[in-house]
Design an enzyme around this catalytic site. Sequence first.
Site, PDB file in Angstrom:
ATOM      1  N   ASN A  13       0.860  -1.185   0.000  1.00 27.61           N
ATOM      2  CA  ASN A  13       0.000   0.000   0.000  1.00 27.61           C
ATOM      3  C   ASN A  13       0.891   1.228   0.000  1.00 27.61           C
ATOM      4  OD1 ASN A  13      -1.829   2.035   0.493  1.00 27.61           O
ATOM      5  ND2 ASN A  13      -2.270   1.414   2.618  1.00 27.61           N
ATOM      6  N   LYS A  15       0.023   4.288  -0.337  1.00 22.53           N
ATOM      7  CA  LYS A  15      -0.657   5.486   0.199  1.00 22.53           C
ATOM      8  C   LYS A  15      -0.434   6.659  -0.776  1.00 22.53           C
ATOM      9  CE  LYS A  15       0.237   3.491   4.652  1.00 22.53           C
ATOM     10  NZ  LYS A  15       0.117   3.612   6.078  1.00 22.53           N
ATOM     11  N   HIS A  99      -9.373   0.914   5.115  1.00 20.24           N
ATOM     12  CA  HIS A  99      -8.071   1.109   5.778  1.00 20.24           C
ATOM     13  C   HIS A  99      -8.249   2.076   6.940  1.00 20.24           C
ATOM     14  CE1 HIS A  99      -3.933   2.431   6.428  1.00 20.24           C
ATOM     15  NE2 HIS A  99      -3.569   1.305   5.836  1.00 20.24           N
ATOM     16  N   GLU A 101      -6.649   4.528   7.880  1.00 17.71           N
ATOM     17  CA  GLU A 101      -6.500   5.957   7.546  1.00 17.71           C
ATOM     18  C   GLU A 101      -7.778   6.503   6.907  1.00 17.71           C
ATOM     19  OE1 GLU A 101      -2.801   5.534   5.424  1.00 17.71           O
ATOM     20  OE2 GLU A 101      -1.824   5.053   7.330  1.00 17.71           O
ATOM     21  N   GLU A 171      -5.058  -5.276  10.774  1.00 14.95           N
ATOM     22  CA  GLU A 171      -4.057  -4.236  10.947  1.00 14.95           C
ATOM     23  C   GLU A 171      -4.316  -3.488  12.260  1.00 14.95           C
ATOM     24  OE1 GLU A 171      -2.222  -3.073   6.950  1.00 14.95           O
ATOM     25  OE2 GLU A 171      -3.872  -1.723   7.306  1.00 14.95           O
ATOM     26  N   GLY A 177       2.748   2.069  10.647  1.00 14.88           N
ATOM     27  CA  GLY A 177       3.717   3.154  10.454  1.00 14.88           C
ATOM     28  C   GLY A 177       4.449   3.559  11.718  1.00 14.88           C
ATOM     29  N   SER A 217       3.771  -2.348  10.324  1.00 13.14           N
ATOM     30  CA  SER A 217       5.229  -2.339  10.489  1.00 13.14           C
ATOM     31  C   SER A 217       5.892  -3.661  10.094  1.00 13.14           C
ATOM     32  CB  SER A 217       5.596  -1.938  11.929  1.00 13.14           C
ATOM     33  OG  SER A 217       5.172  -0.610  12.173  1.00 13.14           O
TER      34      SER A 217
HETATM   35  C1  PEP Z   1      -0.614   0.056   6.158  1.00 13.71           C
HETATM   36  O1  PEP Z   1      -0.716   1.251   5.979  1.00 13.71           O
HETATM   37  O2  PEP Z   1      -1.501  -0.712   5.741  1.00 13.71           O
HETATM   38  C2  PEP Z   1       0.565  -0.459   6.851  1.00 13.71           C
HETATM   39  C3  PEP Z   1       0.550  -1.693   7.251  1.00 13.71           C
HETATM   40  O3  PEP Z   1       1.609   0.423   7.026  1.00 13.71           O
HETATM   41  P1  PEP Z   1       3.068   0.087   7.630  1.00 13.71           P
HETATM   42  O4  PEP Z   1       3.541  -1.192   6.997  1.00 13.71           O
HETATM   43  O5  PEP Z   1       3.898   1.252   7.254  1.00 13.71           O
HETATM   44  O6  PEP Z   1       2.888  -0.059   9.114  1.00 13.71           O
END
Ligand code: PEP
Length: 265
Positions: A13, A15, A99, A101, A171, A177, A217
């Site tokens: 992803n 973003k 998601h 966000e 998630e 992040g 992460s």
């Molecule tokens: C995400 O935004 O779906 C995500 C898992 O981000 P990150 O891997 O940066 O934690």
Amino acid sequence: MLQYSRQPLVAGNWKMNKTVSQAHTFVNSLKEAVAEVKNAEIVICPPYTALFSLNQVLKGSNIFLGAQNMYYYEKGAFTGEISPLMLQEAGCRYVILGHSERRIYFGEEDTLVNLKAKAALRTGLTPIICVGEQLADREAGKTEEVVQKQLIGSLVGLEPELCQMVVIAYEPVWAIGTGQNATAIEAQEVGNFIRKLLVNNAGKKGAEKIRLLYGGSIKPDNMADFIKQPDIDGALVGGASLEVTDFSLIIKTVQEVESKCQQLF
Ligand code: PEP
């Protein structure tokens, strides 16, 4: 032990990152880096602007395209939105929905995610539906309650045959992040909880077919722990999907663990 009926999936992803030219440079290197990968499905979800032209570059490769969001109408007066039909024409096979966000910054709720999931499936797109608790929920012991509500709300009214085609990404919001991933055991516990819930939507066999991803992460050095878990079938990767070296190492780790497990049989 891995479930062999489910092909592992690694989705990146991006973003709101990468211009079209940056996206092309990345994809040309990634194609080379993962050309030999066969046991894992690879998906990149770039910004909308890059979808159409990347589709040309990716033709014949083992990398598929996904979008990061969509609206649930085919067309109409919805300024700033994009339809499932448009994504399909641009070459998408997947679309990320719900998601955290989108939920946090744009107020998306389960009812909207549900409408989008239905529209995606009707159009032939596979939704990657994201669920996950905030840190306060986890600390209050409410992880399962939150995940259950999001899952049920996102899948309500979907026929079992359609439901078994979705991908669910667990998630934990506090792990996105932040460099603070859940442990593989924590992810497995929630993954197993999700799979049991999915029996209500997709039936027992259907629930076994649904791929569950972990996201939060993920890095090259922690991927192996997650993919070894029986209910984790891959990863949704944010930050580490922006670098070819890291992303391809993550993909190769998934392929390697999968191959080793198959050799045991
Ligand atoms: C995400 O935004 O779906 C995500 C898992 O981000 P990150 O891997 O940066 O934690």
